[in-house]
Design an enzyme around this catalytic site. Structure first.
Site, short mmCIF file in Angstrom:
data_model
loop_
_atom_site.label_atom_id
_atom_site.label_comp_id
_atom_site.label_asym_id
_atom_site.label_seq_id
_atom_site.Cartn_x
_atom_site.Cartn_y
_atom_site.Cartn_z
N THR A 12 46.17 4.87 145.18
CA THR A 12 46.24 3.48 145.66
C THR A 12 46.62 3.38 147.12
O THR A 12 46.11 2.52 147.84
CB THR A 12 47.27 2.70 144.80
OG1 THR A 12 46.82 2.72 143.45
CG2 THR A 12 47.42 1.27 145.26
N ASP A 56 41.10 9.42 142.65
CA ASP A 56 42.09 8.65 141.88
C ASP A 56 42.85 9.72 141.08
O ASP A 56 42.23 10.61 140.50
CB ASP A 56 41.36 7.70 140.93
CG ASP A 56 42.33 6.78 140.19
OD1 ASP A 56 42.19 5.56 140.34
OD2 ASP A 56 43.20 7.28 139.46
N SER A 57 44.17 9.63 141.05
CA SER A 57 44.91 10.75 140.45
C SER A 57 44.72 10.83 138.93
O SER A 57 45.12 11.82 138.31
CB SER A 57 46.39 10.69 140.81
OG SER A 57 47.08 9.80 139.99
N THR A 88 49.80 7.46 141.95
CA THR A 88 51.06 7.52 141.19
C THR A 88 50.86 7.97 139.74
O THR A 88 51.78 8.48 139.12
CB THR A 88 51.75 6.14 141.17
OG1 THR A 88 50.86 5.18 140.61
CG2 THR A 88 52.17 5.70 142.56
N ASP A 89 49.65 7.77 139.21
CA ASP A 89 49.46 7.99 137.77
C ASP A 89 49.83 9.41 137.32
O ASP A 89 50.46 9.58 136.28
CB ASP A 89 48.00 7.69 137.37
CG ASP A 89 47.72 6.19 137.40
OD1 ASP A 89 48.69 5.41 137.46
OD2 ASP A 89 46.54 5.81 137.36
N THR A 165 59.37 11.23 136.24
CA THR A 165 58.38 10.62 135.34
C THR A 165 58.02 9.25 135.88
O THR A 165 58.87 8.54 136.41
CB THR A 165 59.03 10.42 133.94
OG1 THR A 165 59.45 11.69 133.47
CG2 THR A 165 58.08 9.82 132.94
N THR A 276 61.93 15.96 123.48
CA THR A 276 62.23 14.68 122.83
C THR A 276 61.35 13.55 123.37
O THR A 276 60.96 13.56 124.54
CB THR A 276 63.71 14.31 122.99
OG1 THR A 276 63.91 12.98 122.48
CG2 THR A 276 64.18 14.34 124.44
N GLN A 277 61.10 12.58 122.50
CA GLN A 277 60.37 11.38 122.93
C GLN A 277 61.29 10.45 123.74
O GLN A 277 60.80 9.51 124.37
CB GLN A 277 59.85 10.62 121.70
CG GLN A 277 58.77 11.37 120.96
CD GLN A 277 58.30 10.67 119.70
OE1 GLN A 277 58.38 9.45 119.57
NE2 GLN A 277 57.80 11.44 118.76
N CYS A 278 62.60 10.69 123.69
CA CYS A 278 63.52 9.86 124.47
C CYS A 278 63.35 10.17 125.95
O CYS A 278 63.10 11.30 126.33
CB CYS A 278 64.97 10.14 124.09
SG CYS A 278 65.35 9.76 122.40
N1 ASP Z 1 45.08 5.06 139.65
C1 ASP Z 1 45.85 5.27 140.85
C2 ASP Z 1 46.05 6.76 141.01
O1 ASP Z 1 46.88 7.32 140.35
C3 ASP Z 1 47.14 4.55 140.76
C4 ASP Z 1 48.07 4.73 141.93
O2 ASP Z 1 47.82 5.39 142.89
O3 ASP Z 1 49.15 4.13 141.89
O4 ASP Z 1 45.38 7.38 141.78
#
Ligand code: ASP
Length: 351
Positions: A12, A56-57, A88-89, A165, A276-278
């Site tokens: 993004t 796009d990640s 960010t993904d 995360t 863990t899922q936590c």
């Molecule tokens: N879909 C985008 C990516 O991970 C989302 C982002 O950058 O925040 O490349």
């Protein structure tokens, strides 16, 4: 004058709205530079490289991590620090993977991105980028890099990459490190938690790694999970490791069909790691009867690792072609600051 290399992989931060479709699309490095004239105000030498084409990640794959490691290794001696611009993904996966692949790293690799494209008025991208550059160039009183680690910088926090995360798909505070405090906090000044920051031994030589083995799968437990679901996993050809996402402190249902299948995986030499899922906390195998059985079925402890960390650590260790015994031992060894091992387990893994 510090020298910084920006590596633009996509995401993004470097996207622009297509006027016809309204969808966000990646733009190139020159357009990116034009959007951030502030770059010129740093008294640093700043160079930039871009993935061609930027991605796009969500399209991230281990081969791209290899590409990133190659770019960093090829430019390692020319620069004081690296800033990786990334979507960010899957940023937390990349940060974890690079923390293993860049062994004995003695320079900062700061990964950042944004929730809003850098060309938009309220973007978080500029602050994230400019602070990341400052952190990548920062030196301590002895002239050593402040943070010779793979980190994620986002929303004023510097987090250890393999502890991080993504927790928020909308807010600017998109990342958390639940089991380790932030390594630095940015406000008027940037405060570094120097006692938390890792440094390689002075004589340790930087060693990039390029092999990842992706024969891993994630199995998330849920009430009502059917044995057919687990059977599908048993039939995956070439499978080498399963990440079992259990409840609470590492508990699973006591159904005998589950243990038969876990034992079968063990017999076949497949590594099964319990996490863990936590979001916060750790797996304590044997604390309840429901996790004692997992131990008996050969499942190993993932301690307080994130999912992203375990996926990439397993790919990294499998990529070395290590035996199951050796991988089991290394899963209970802190190799890149990714895990906190309780003392009694430390003696176990050392013996
Ligand atoms: N879909 C985008 C990516 O991970 C989302 C982002 O950058 O925040 O490349």
């Amino acid at each position: 004058m510090p020298s910084i290399l920006i590596i633009y992989t996509g995401g993004t931060i470097g996207m622009i709205e297509n006027p016809e479709t309204g969808a966000l699309e990646n733009f190139d490095l020159e357009q990116f530079r034009r959007q951030v004239p502030e770059l010129k105000r740093f008294n640093y030498n700043i160079d930039a490289l871009a993935f061609g084409p930027p991605i796009d990640s969500s399209d991230m794959e281990p081969s791209y991590w290899v590409k990133m490691v190659r770019l960093i290794a090829d430019n390692y001696h020319q620069y004081d620090g690296f800033v990786l611009l990334h979507g960010t993904d899957t940023m937390a996966y990349t940060a974890s993977a690079l923390s293993f692949m860049l062994e004995n790293l003695s320079k900062p690799v700061i990964i950042t991105g944004s929730q809003l494209p850098i060309g938009q008025l309220r973007t978080d991208g500029k602050e994230n980028l400019l602070s990341s550059i400052e952190i990548a160039a920062a030196k301590d009183a002895n002239g050593r890099p402040m943070v010779p680690e793979v980190c994620i910088y986002f929303d004023n926090q510097l987090l250890r990459g393999n502890r991080t995360t993504k927790i928020n798909s909308e807010g600017f505070n998109a990342f958390r490190s639940h089991n380790l405090p932030a390594l630095a906090q940015a406000g008027i000044h940037i405060f570094y938690e120097t006692h938390l920051i890792r440094r390689p031994a002075p004589e340790a030589k930087f060693k990039p790694h390029f092999l990842m083995d992706d024969n891993v799968v994630i199995l998330t437990l849920f009430p009502g999970i059917r044995k057919e679901v687990v059977d599908i996993i048993l039939h995956i050809k070439g499978l080498k490791a399963v990440i079992l996402k259990t409840y609470g402190s590492g508990n699973a249902p006591q159904a005998s069909w589950l243990y038969e299948r876990l034992e079968e995986l063990h017999r076949r030499g497949v590594i099964v790691v319990n996490i863990t899922q936590c979001s916060k906390g750790r797996v304590e195998m044997g604390r309840y009867e429901t996790s004692l059985q997992l131990l008996d079925a050969g499942v190993i402890n993932g301690h307080d690792c994130t999912l992203e960390c375990v996926v990439t650590k397993l790919m990294f260790l499998l990529g070395h072609g290590y035996s199951r015994e050796h991988i089991t031992k290394l899963m209970s060894t802190n190799i890149a600051g990714e895990v906190t091992i309780p003392e009694e387990d430390e003696t176990l893994s050392a013996s």
